[in-house]
Design a protein around this motif. Structure first.
Motif, short mmCIF file in Angstrom:
data_model
loop_
_atom_site.label_atom_id
_atom_site.label_comp_id
_atom_site.label_asym_id
_atom_site.label_seq_id
_atom_site.Cartn_x
_atom_site.Cartn_y
_atom_site.Cartn_z
N VAL A 282 -3.11 -3.01 -12.80
CA VAL A 282 -2.52 -3.72 -11.93
C VAL A 282 -2.83 -4.95 -11.40
O VAL A 282 -4.07 -5.16 -11.90
CB VAL A 282 -3.03 -2.36 -10.09
N GLY A 283 -2.48 -5.98 -10.24
CA GLY A 283 -2.69 -7.22 -10.51
C GLY A 283 -2.14 -8.19 -10.86
O GLY A 283 -1.73 -7.86 -11.90
N GLY A 284 -3.45 -8.80 -11.85
CA GLY A 284 -2.98 -10.33 -11.83
C GLY A 284 -2.62 -10.06 -13.68
O GLY A 284 -1.84 -10.35 -14.25
N ARG B 21 0.49 -9.35 -14.01
CA ARG B 21 1.42 -10.60 -12.54
C ARG B 21 0.96 -11.24 -14.27
O ARG B 21 2.39 -11.91 -14.85
CB ARG B 21 0.99 -11.22 -12.06
N ASP C 163 -7.72 -4.82 -14.79
CA ASP C 163 -8.23 -4.07 -13.29
C ASP C 163 -7.46 -2.96 -13.50
O ASP C 163 -6.44 -3.42 -12.98
CB ASP C 163 -8.18 -4.73 -11.87
N LEU D 74 -0.88 -0.41 -2.78
CA LEU D 74 0.04 -2.16 -3.50
C LEU D 74 0.88 -2.72 -2.41
O LEU D 74 0.08 -3.86 -2.17
CB LEU D 74 1.19 -1.76 -4.19
N ARG E 83 -2.35 -5.30 -0.71
CA ARG E 83 -2.19 -6.79 -1.39
C ARG E 83 -1.74 -7.22 -0.73
O ARG E 83 -1.04 -7.55 0.04
CB ARG E 83 -2.32 -6.29 -2.56
N ASN F 149 1.37 -10.28 -7.24
CA ASN F 149 -0.33 -9.51 -7.41
C ASN F 149 -0.08 -7.62 -6.72
O ASN F 149 -1.39 -7.04 -6.82
CB ASN F 149 -1.35 -10.27 -6.43
N ALA F 150 0.52 -7.35 -6.42
CA ALA F 150 1.80 -5.99 -6.14
C ALA F 150 2.17 -5.14 -6.86
O ALA F 150 2.91 -4.97 -6.55
CB ALA F 150 1.85 -5.92 -4.68
N ARG G 251 -7.20 -14.58 2.31
CA ARG G 251 -5.72 -14.12 1.72
C ARG G 251 -5.36 -16.34 1.69
O ARG G 251 -4.32 -16.74 0.94
CB ARG G 251 -5.00 -13.91 2.31
N ARG H 230 -6.31 -17.39 -1.74
CA ARG H 230 -5.64 -16.58 -2.47
C ARG H 230 -4.26 -17.44 -2.52
O ARG H 230 -3.92 -17.64 -3.89
CB ARG H 230 -5.75 -15.80 -2.58
#
Length: 386
Positions: free
Chosen positions: A6-8, A11, A23, A88, A91, A96-97, A134, A137
């Motif tokens: 998941v996440g980065g 992406r 992750d 998700l 997030r 990132n989801a 956020r 971010r």
């Protein structure tokens, strides 16, 4: 029990960016089952585990609810019943989801892939406003590509979060971590633009007196100069450069300088940066004018300047100082001679000093010895300045 990347990591794979950290999300499991399978628990606020072999992080799927102020003001709920989409949904932004299962299948309930394609930073849900981190971010991720833009509605939420005062509850460590990552990225100017646009940079980092929207132009100019500068700059140097913008920038108000200088004393302490970076900051404030006209100074003034800069104990300090000043001159189109000749002179001076071997009379006092060394260095700088 199902496991998803998941996440980065997902992406970055989609964006064809090298993946550094992975992750994983675990759906349909419990802490007890994870421990039984050999995973080591490390999470304090919610169940996170280290893989027994790879040591990568695996987190149980969770939902969260805002119960207090700031980044830590959340209550988390984990259960085998929490779905992938529910996790998700909590997030920050859609890019990132996105999740990928063990067979390489992509799960993208919030259209993050489309936003990557269209270069859009967009919040996943209204829960975005619950976490002040956020704001930073979203600005940082907007700098992943020069074409990325923050969606209007998301930017409006970011501005509302700044006005609410929530960002004041963020620790400076968290702020520095996020802003620092953006400054180290490819497009710091884009991040700084959005942080200024929503008012976050001044709220959490600078606290400048008489802040005006026009100041944002100065920070964007700095970001552009940073990424075009041919020499590497230390991350701490980039951080103190943000504090120096009002000193060099075009929109700085001279009448507020005293207040600004006083604030820097506290900010530098709170940043917990090295004493060397703090010294570089104040050296730039005190000696920038002398360095700009160094070659025209008398030999005595040259030497005194070098003493104040601690050149003889830390000869490399001036190089970083000159790099920082050069970035500002470029950013704000300040007319000044290049430091190329000064650098050459300092290298020559440093080499000559290293070859200088004086037989000092040890019977002399410390002050007398210092005076002898000073006179030798003065003679040397007169010689190489001719």
């Amino acid at each position: 029990m199902k496991i998803y990347l998941v996440g980065g990591a997902v992406r970055d794979k989609i964006m064809d960016i090298p993946v550094n950290d992975k992750d994983y999300l675990v759906v349909g499991s419990t802490p007890e089952e994870m421990v039984k399978l050999g995973y080591k628990p490390i999470g304090k606020n919610f169940p996170v585990f280290l893989h027994p072999k790879t040591k990568e992080e695996y987190a149980l799927a969770r939902t969260e609810r805002k119960v207090g102020k700031g980044y830590h003001g959340f209550k988390f709920y984990t259960s085998p019943d929490v779905t992938l989409e529910e996790d998700l949904r909590r997030r920050d932004i859609t890019i990132n989801a996105i999740a990928e299962d063990e067979d390489g299948n992509i799960y993208d309930p919030f259209n993050g892939k489309d936003d990557i394609k269209n270069k859009i930073i967009r919040h996943v849900s209204d829960a975005f406003i619950e976490d002040p981190l956020r704001v930073l971010r979203a600005a940082r991720f907007s700098a992943l590509d020069v074409k990325f833009r923050i969606q209007t509605e998301t930017l409006e939420l970011m501005s509302a979060m700044v006005l609410s005062g929530e960002l004041k509850f963020l620790s400076l460590e968290r702020v520095v971590a996020e802003v620092g990552k953006g400054l180290e990225g490819e497009n710091p100017d884009i991040m700084l633009h959005y942080l200024c646009e929503c008012g976050a940079l001044n709220e959490v980092f600078l606290d400048l007196p008489h802040w005006r929207p026009s100041f944002s132009e100065d920070f964007v100019s700095l970001g552009l100069a940073m990424k075009k500068f041919p020499k590497p700059l230390a991350i701490e140097s980039k951080l103190i450069m943000l504090l120096l913008v009002p000193y060099f920038g075009k929109h700085y108000l001279p009448e507020s300088r005293k207040i600004w200088v006083e604030k820097q004393t506290y900010l530098l302490k709170d940043l917990k940066i090295s004493s060397l970076s703090v010294k570089i900051f104040w050296n730039i404030i005190d000696e920038e004018l002398n360095l700009k006209q160094f070659l025209t100074l008398t030999a005595e003034d040259k030497l005194d300047c070098l003493y104040r800069l601690d050149f003889f104990r830390r000869p490399n300090i001036i190089s970083e100082i000159l790099n920082i000043i050069s970035v500002f001159y470029k950013a704000f189109e300040i007319k000044a001679p290049t430091f190329e000749n000064l650098n050459k002179l300092l290298v020559l001076f440093s080499n000559e000093i290293n070859q200088l071997k004086s037989e000092l009379d040890t019977s002399k006092s410390g002050d007398e010895i210092k005076e002898v060394v000073y006179q030798e260095r003065l003679s040397l700088i007169k010689k190489i300045s001719q």
